[in-house]
Design a protein around this motif. Structure first.
Motif, PDB file in Angstrom:
ATOM      1  N   LEU A   1      -0.647  -3.263  -2.331  1.00 60.44           N
ATOM      2  CA  LEU A   1      -1.630  -3.144  -3.401  1.00 60.44           C
ATOM      3  C   LEU A   1      -2.913  -3.915  -3.091  1.00 60.44           C
ATOM      4  N   ALA A   2      -2.762  -5.117  -2.519  1.00 57.83           N
ATOM      5  CA  ALA A   2      -3.930  -5.937  -2.212  1.00 57.83           C
ATOM      6  C   ALA A   2      -4.765  -5.327  -1.090  1.00 57.83           C
ATOM      7  N   LEU A   3      -4.106  -4.860  -0.032  1.00 63.04           N
ATOM      8  CA  LEU A   3      -4.827  -4.249   1.078  1.00 63.04           C
ATOM      9  C   LEU A   3      -5.509  -2.953   0.644  1.00 63.04           C
ATOM     10  N   HIS A   4      -4.845  -2.196  -0.212  1.00 64.14           N
ATOM     11  CA  HIS A   4      -5.441  -0.959  -0.726  1.00 64.14           C
ATOM     12  C   HIS A   4      -6.703  -1.281  -1.526  1.00 64.14           C
ATOM     13  N   ALA A   5      -6.632  -2.299  -2.383  1.00 63.19           N
ATOM     14  CA  ALA A   5      -7.779  -2.651  -3.218  1.00 63.19           C
ATOM     15  C   ALA A   5      -8.944  -3.193  -2.388  1.00 63.19           C
ATOM     16  N   ALA A   6      -8.638  -3.895  -1.294  1.00 62.38           N
ATOM     17  CA  ALA A   6      -9.683  -4.521  -0.469  1.00 62.38           C
ATOM     18  C   ALA A   6     -10.205  -3.593   0.620  1.00 62.38           C
ATOM     19  N   GLN A   7      -9.661  -2.411   0.725  1.00 59.48           N
ATOM     20  CA  GLN A   7     -10.022  -1.490   1.807  1.00 59.48           C
ATOM     21  C   GLN A   7     -11.452  -0.973   1.665  1.00 59.48           C
ATOM     22  N   ASP A   8     -12.185  -0.995   2.765  1.00 58.61           N
ATOM     23  CA  ASP A   8     -13.517  -0.393   2.854  1.00 58.61           C
ATOM     24  C   ASP A   8     -13.411   0.738   3.861  1.00 58.61           C
ATOM     25  N   ILE A   9     -13.527   1.956   3.391  1.00 57.15           N
ATOM     26  CA  ILE A   9     -13.271   3.107   4.239  1.00 57.15           C
ATOM     27  C   ILE A   9     -14.240   3.198   5.410  1.00 57.15           C
ATOM     28  N   THR A  10     -15.376   2.474   5.337  1.00 54.06           N
ATOM     29  CA  THR A  10     -16.336   2.473   6.441  1.00 54.06           C
ATOM     30  C   THR A  10     -16.042   1.386   7.475  1.00 54.06           C
ATOM     31  N   GLN A  11     -15.056   0.532   7.178  1.00 54.21           N
ATOM     32  CA  GLN A  11     -14.717  -0.580   8.059  1.00 54.21           C
ATOM     33  C   GLN A  11     -13.275  -0.425   8.556  1.00 54.21           C
ATOM     34  N   PRO A  12     -13.066   0.080   9.776  1.00 54.92           N
ATOM     35  CA  PRO A  12     -11.710   0.329  10.275  1.00 54.92           C
ATOM     36  C   PRO A  12     -10.790  -0.883  10.215  1.00 54.92           C
ATOM     37  N   ALA A  13     -11.361  -2.075  10.355  1.00 55.76           N
ATOM     38  CA  ALA A  13     -10.525  -3.283  10.346  1.00 55.76           C
ATOM     39  C   ALA A  13      -9.850  -3.508   9.004  1.00 55.76           C
TER      40      ALA A  13
ATOM     41  N   PRO B   1      -1.099   4.184  -2.036  1.00 58.28           N
ATOM     42  CA  PRO B   1      -0.202   4.013  -3.189  1.00 58.28           C
ATOM     43  C   PRO B   1      -0.357   5.182  -4.167  1.00 58.28           C
ATOM     44  N   SER B   2       0.730   5.596  -4.778  1.00 55.99           N
ATOM     45  CA  SER B   2       0.677   6.689  -5.750  1.00 55.99           C
ATOM     46  C   SER B   2       0.057   6.208  -7.053  1.00 55.99           C
ATOM     47  N   SER B   3      -0.395   7.148  -7.855  1.00 59.19           N
ATOM     48  CA  SER B   3      -0.952   6.795  -9.160  1.00 59.19           C
ATOM     49  C   SER B   3       0.105   6.137 -10.037  1.00 59.19           C
ATOM     50  N   ALA B   4       1.373   6.546  -9.882  1.00 62.83           N
ATOM     51  CA  ALA B   4       2.454   5.958 -10.665  1.00 62.83           C
ATOM     52  C   ALA B   4       2.657   4.491 -10.301  1.00 62.83           C
ATOM     53  N   LEU B   5       2.579   4.173  -9.005  1.00 64.96           N
ATOM     54  CA  LEU B   5       2.744   2.784  -8.574  1.00 64.96           C
ATOM     55  C   LEU B   5       1.583   1.928  -9.077  1.00 64.96           C
ATOM     56  N   LEU B   6       0.365   2.456  -8.991  1.00 60.84           N
ATOM     57  CA  LEU B   6      -0.799   1.715  -9.459  1.00 60.84           C
ATOM     58  C   LEU B   6      -0.735   1.502 -10.972  1.00 60.84           C
ATOM     59  N   ALA B   7      -0.288   2.518 -11.697  1.00 65.77           N
ATOM     60  CA  ALA B   7      -0.197   2.387 -13.149  1.00 65.77           C
ATOM     61  C   ALA B   7       0.859   1.360 -13.542  1.00 65.77           C
ATOM     62  N   ARG B   8       1.988   1.353 -12.840  1.00 68.38           N
ATOM     63  CA  ARG B   8       3.028   0.372 -13.148  1.00 68.38           C
ATOM     64  C   ARG B   8       2.536  -1.037 -12.842  1.00 68.38           C
ATOM     65  N   ASP B   9       1.817  -1.203 -11.742  1.00 71.82           N
ATOM     66  CA  ASP B   9       1.298  -2.533 -11.412  1.00 71.82           C
ATOM     67  C   ASP B   9       0.282  -2.990 -12.453  1.00 71.82           C
ATOM     68  N   ALA B  10      -0.553  -2.062 -12.925  1.00 74.78           N
ATOM     69  CA  ALA B  10      -1.527  -2.417 -13.966  1.00 74.78           C
ATOM     70  C   ALA B  10      -0.812  -2.863 -15.238  1.00 74.78           C
TER      71      ALA B  10
ATOM     72  N   ALA C   1      -9.417   0.279 -14.509  1.00 75.99           N
ATOM     73  CA  ALA C   1      -9.319   0.517 -13.064  1.00 75.99           C
ATOM     74  C   ALA C   1     -10.132  -0.496 -12.264  1.00 75.99           C
ATOM     75  N   ALA C   2     -11.328  -0.815 -12.758  1.00 70.49           N
ATOM     76  CA  ALA C   2     -12.195  -1.737 -12.014  1.00 70.49           C
ATOM     77  C   ALA C   2     -11.617  -3.142 -11.993  1.00 70.49           C
ATOM     78  N   LEU C   3     -11.134  -3.619 -13.144  1.00 70.66           N
ATOM     79  CA  LEU C   3     -10.571  -4.963 -13.193  1.00 70.66           C
ATOM     80  C   LEU C   3      -9.258  -5.031 -12.416  1.00 70.66           C
ATOM     81  N   HIS C   4      -8.454  -4.000 -12.523  1.00 70.07           N
ATOM     82  CA  HIS C   4      -7.202  -3.947 -11.756  1.00 70.07           C
ATOM     83  C   HIS C   4      -7.491  -4.054 -10.263  1.00 70.07           C
ATOM     84  N   LYS C   5      -8.451  -3.276  -9.790  1.00 66.42           N
ATOM     85  CA  LYS C   5      -8.806  -3.320  -8.371  1.00 66.42           C
ATOM     86  C   LYS C   5      -9.344  -4.698  -7.996  1.00 66.42           C
ATOM     87  N   GLY C   6     -10.160  -5.273  -8.862  1.00 69.84           N
ATOM     88  CA  GLY C   6     -10.721  -6.591  -8.572  1.00 69.84           C
ATOM     89  C   GLY C   6      -9.650  -7.662  -8.478  1.00 69.84           C
TER      90      GLY C   6
END
Length: 290
Positions: free
Chosen positions: A64-76, A128-137, A164-169
């Protein structure tokens, strides 16, 4: 800023956990969190087996943390199996093979998918699926509801599941604190009989709720009922309860795990754990809002 000290590092909570523990609303917040988590987890045997054990839980958090911090323009920053394996093995709580097995389980049951990157189809991103993200929220929402009772935290987003924004943050903020969370779990050594086993955390919550429904200490249940509630074997439950008994957390006199008695040490250890959870949630919320 409070420093909660470990043998090898500190977690810089913005509000000391003891302030939550000593606040007048602590018991209400704790009881609400116990009830809320059981409402989410009880009866969901699949989800319990996938995440409610230290290594699996931290792997789940890392996804969940890596997904939220992912920048699709930055391969690292891309969430790939290799990146997840490096993040989790660096914590020292799971091997690369165990992380791969956990990902396979999450994929098998629809909590996680593996998709080719739009610009480089050789790269397989974990999503992550929408169901997993919703359960984590919803889990974060329970903790936010709890800290809203103390008047010690920011008021933004402090009631109900975060948007969604606060969850991602908050999950982006979680990434840098994964080592702290791992050490935080290990800090609570008295609760190790629960944290180190599949569904052990769920069994701990059930025992706490069962005691609340009586005199605060005696749980009129049995190994078989706990096994049915958690989806593990009666033998597995008995071993966890016996380990807790050996650690001074519970007393068992009757056969079959009936009339388990929680000791004052159990409540003390559990309260310290929940206080740390509130302090950590406060920290993640503040960093997400900064």
């Amino acid at each position: 800023m409070d420093q909660v000290t470990f043998d090898d590092c500190s977690v810089a909570f913005r509000v000391p956990s003891y302030q939550f523990l000593s606040a007048p609303g602590f018991a209400e917040a704790r009881d609400g969190l116990i009830a809320g988590k059981l409402a989410l987890y009880e009866g969901n045997h699949l989800f319990n087996r996938l995440i409610l054990e230290e290594g699996r839980f931290l792997c789940y958090l890392a996804v969940l943390a890596l997904h939220a911090a992912q920048d699709i323009t930055q391969p690292a920053t891309w969430l790939t199996l290799g990146r997840l394996q490096r993040e989790v093995t660096d914590l020292g709580i799971a091997s690369r093979n165990r992380v791969e097995a956990q990902v396979s389980y999450l994929r098998k049951y629809g909590f996680l998918s593996q998709q080719p990157h739009a610009s480089d189809r050789r790269v397989r991103l974990l999503v992550p699926s929408s169901a997993l993200l919703a359960r984590d929220a919803r889990v974060l929402g329970l903790l936010l509801n709890g800290i809203s009772l103390f008047g010690l935290s920011p008021t933004e987003g402090c009631r109900g599941s975060p948007d969604a924004a606060l969850h991602k943050g908050m999950r982006r903020a979680t990434l840098s604190h994964l080592p702290d969370i791992s050490r935080l779990i290990r800090r609570h050594l008295p609760l190790a009989p629960f944290f180190a086993h599949d569904c052990g955390y769920m069994i701990m919550l059930l025992l706490l709720r069962g005691a609340q429904e009586n005199d605060g200490f005696v749980v009129t249940t049995g190994y078989q009922r706990l096994a049915t509630q958690t989806g593990v074997s009666r033998t597995h439950v008995r071993r966890i309860v016996e380990a807790a008994r050996d650690g001074g957390l519970v007393e068992t006199d009757a056969r079959g795990g009936h009339d388990i008695k929680l000791t004052p040490l159990m409540w003390h250890a559990a309260d310290r754990w929940f206080a740390d959870q509130f302090a950590l949630t406060d920290l993640l919320l503040r960093e997400a809002l900064d």
